[in-house]
Design an enzyme around this catalytic site. Structure first.
Site, PDB file in Angstrom:
ATOM      1  NE  ARG A 172      34.870 -44.708 -80.672  1.00 44.22           N
ATOM      2  CZ  ARG A 172      35.827 -43.819 -80.504  1.00 44.22           C
ATOM      3  NH1 ARG A 172      36.671 -43.562 -81.471  1.00 44.22           N
ATOM      4  NH2 ARG A 172      35.972 -43.208 -79.359  1.00 44.22           N
ATOM      5  CG  ASN A 229      37.111 -36.412 -69.216  1.00 45.68           C
ATOM      6  OD1 ASN A 229      38.289 -36.616 -68.898  1.00 45.68           O
ATOM      7  ND2 ASN A 229      36.732 -36.214 -70.463  1.00 45.68           N
ATOM      8  CB  THR A 230      40.234 -33.666 -65.588  1.00 46.28           C
ATOM      9  OG1 THR A 230      41.407 -33.743 -66.358  1.00 46.28           O
ATOM     10  CG2 THR A 230      40.145 -34.817 -64.629  1.00 46.28           C
ATOM     11  CG  HIS A 231      38.719 -30.056 -71.308  1.00 47.92           C
ATOM     12  ND1 HIS A 231      39.229 -30.757 -72.374  1.00 47.92           N
ATOM     13  CD2 HIS A 231      38.579 -28.773 -71.730  1.00 47.92           C
ATOM     14  CE1 HIS A 231      39.375 -29.935 -73.402  1.00 47.92           C
ATOM     15  NE2 HIS A 231      38.994 -28.739 -73.043  1.00 47.92           N
ATOM     16  CG  ASP A 285      27.245 -34.997 -71.817  1.00 44.68           C
ATOM     17  OD1 ASP A 285      28.277 -35.013 -72.550  1.00 44.68           O
ATOM     18  OD2 ASP A 285      26.533 -33.989 -71.685  1.00 44.68           O
ATOM     19  N   GLY A 294      28.339 -36.024 -75.292  1.00 44.54           N
ATOM     20  CA  GLY A 294      28.988 -34.996 -76.105  1.00 44.54           C
ATOM     21  C   GLY A 294      30.500 -34.954 -75.887  1.00 44.54           C
ATOM     22  CG  ASP A 346      35.836 -32.093 -73.587  1.00 49.10           C
ATOM     23  OD1 ASP A 346      35.952 -33.153 -72.961  1.00 49.10           O
ATOM     24  OD2 ASP A 346      36.693 -31.682 -74.395  1.00 49.10           O
TER      25      ASP A 346
HETATM   26  C1  GRF Z   1      45.546 -33.654 -68.796  1.00 46.72           C
HETATM   27  O1  GRF Z   1      45.759 -32.272 -68.963  1.00 46.72           O
HETATM   28  C2  GRF Z   1      44.210 -34.060 -69.330  1.00 46.72           C
HETATM   29  O2  GRF Z   1      43.183 -33.173 -69.059  1.00 46.72           O
HETATM   30  C3  GRF Z   1      44.528 -34.102 -70.792  1.00 46.72           C
HETATM   31  O3  GRF Z   1      45.762 -34.790 -70.846  1.00 46.72           O
HETATM   32  C4  GRF Z   1      46.458 -34.484 -69.660  1.00 46.72           C
HETATM   33  C5  GRF Z   1      46.841 -35.795 -69.027  1.00 46.72           C
HETATM   34  O4  GRF Z   1      47.994 -35.679 -68.271  1.00 46.72           O
HETATM   35  N1  GRF Z   1      43.481 -34.645 -71.577  1.00 46.72           N
HETATM   36  P1  GRF Z   1      48.659 -36.919 -67.533  1.00 46.72           P
HETATM   37  O5  GRF Z   1      48.809 -38.046 -68.539  1.00 46.72           O
HETATM   38  O6  GRF Z   1      47.787 -37.316 -66.388  1.00 46.72           O
HETATM   39  O7  GRF Z   1      49.986 -36.409 -67.062  1.00 46.72           O
END
Ligand code: GRF
Length: 218
Positions: A82, A124-126, A158, A160, A162
């Site tokens: 890893r 990042n997006t969640h 970071d 962790g 999320d």
């Molecule tokens: C998003 O909701 C992201 O937060 C999650 O996977 C999805 C990705 O969607 N982890 P896409 O591949 O950009 O359509």
């Protein structure tokens, strides 16, 4: 005992021209597409200079290629080291000299080597309202818990899962007849807008993080 002094993180703009953004994906890439479309507009202040995936052949890579953006694939094989994978990812990203890294549906955790190079400028997006429902199944876990409001969070990565500094959030109502898929799709609509607007802000303003809060200075 006095509190330790905060360590501010300041961000771009640092260079002339649009901020250079490397996007990491694992799948469909609709978040990536929203960013590519936004970057094509005037005055957005950022350009996607490369797209990396841990999985070959995914639709997001085709989206990048259609936009003329260089791509790379950096898979993590079962049983692989890893730390070596993490250092390799750092090197693949660094080759494109990004100002910002955007993890847009990238389903791997980055590690210490990557964060030493790009920590504080990787977002990042969640698909959940953090700190609730972190991890791989935000919409599923939110629905199972019976929440009435779900949503999306954009945050700085970071070490962790999320847990990083929250940059922005948007909410959606949960419907009585929602499935995990329908809820996730509705979240992704606001998630795309959030990612685009936050990237624009980070690329065009000066900002710092103090005590987990982002402060926009200009
Ligand atoms: C998003 O909701 C992201 O937060 C999650 O996977 C999805 C990705 O969607 N982890 P896409 O591949 O950009 O359509």
């Amino acid at each position: 005992m006095p509190e330790p002094a905060p360590t501010p993180t300041t961000g771009p703009p640092s260079a002339d021209g649009p901020a250079r953004v490397v996007v990491l994906i694992s799948g469909t890439g609709t978040l990536l597409q929203a960013l590519l479309d936004a970057c094509a507009g005037p005055g957005f202040g950022a350009q996607v200079v490369a797209v990396g995936s841990d999985r070959p052949g995914v639709a997001g890579l085709a989206r990048a290629e259609a936009a003329g953006v260089p791509t790379f694939v950096h898979p993590l094989s079962p049983g692989a080291d890893r730390a070596a994978w993490d250092a390799g990812l750092r090197d693949r990203v660094a080759a494109h000299a990004p100002d910002l890294v955007v993890s847009a549906g990238f389903m791997k955790l980055v590690g210490p080597a990557f964060l030493a190079a790009f920590g504080g400028r990787t977002l990042n997006t969640h698909p959940a309202l953090l700190p609730a429902f972190p991890g791989m199944h935000g919409p599923r876990d939110a629905l199972a818990h019976g929440v009435k409001v779900a949503g999306a969070t954009v945050f700085l990565v970071d070490e962790g899962v999320d847990t990083g500094v929250i940059l922005d959030q948007a909410a959606v109502r949960v419907h009585d007849d929602d499935t995990v898929a329908s809820l996730h799709e509705r979240i992704k609509v606001v998630e795309r807008d959030l990612l685009v607007s936050t990237t624009h802000q980070l690329a065009t303003r000066t900002w710092q993080v103090v005590d987990r809060k982002v402060r926009w200075d200009s």
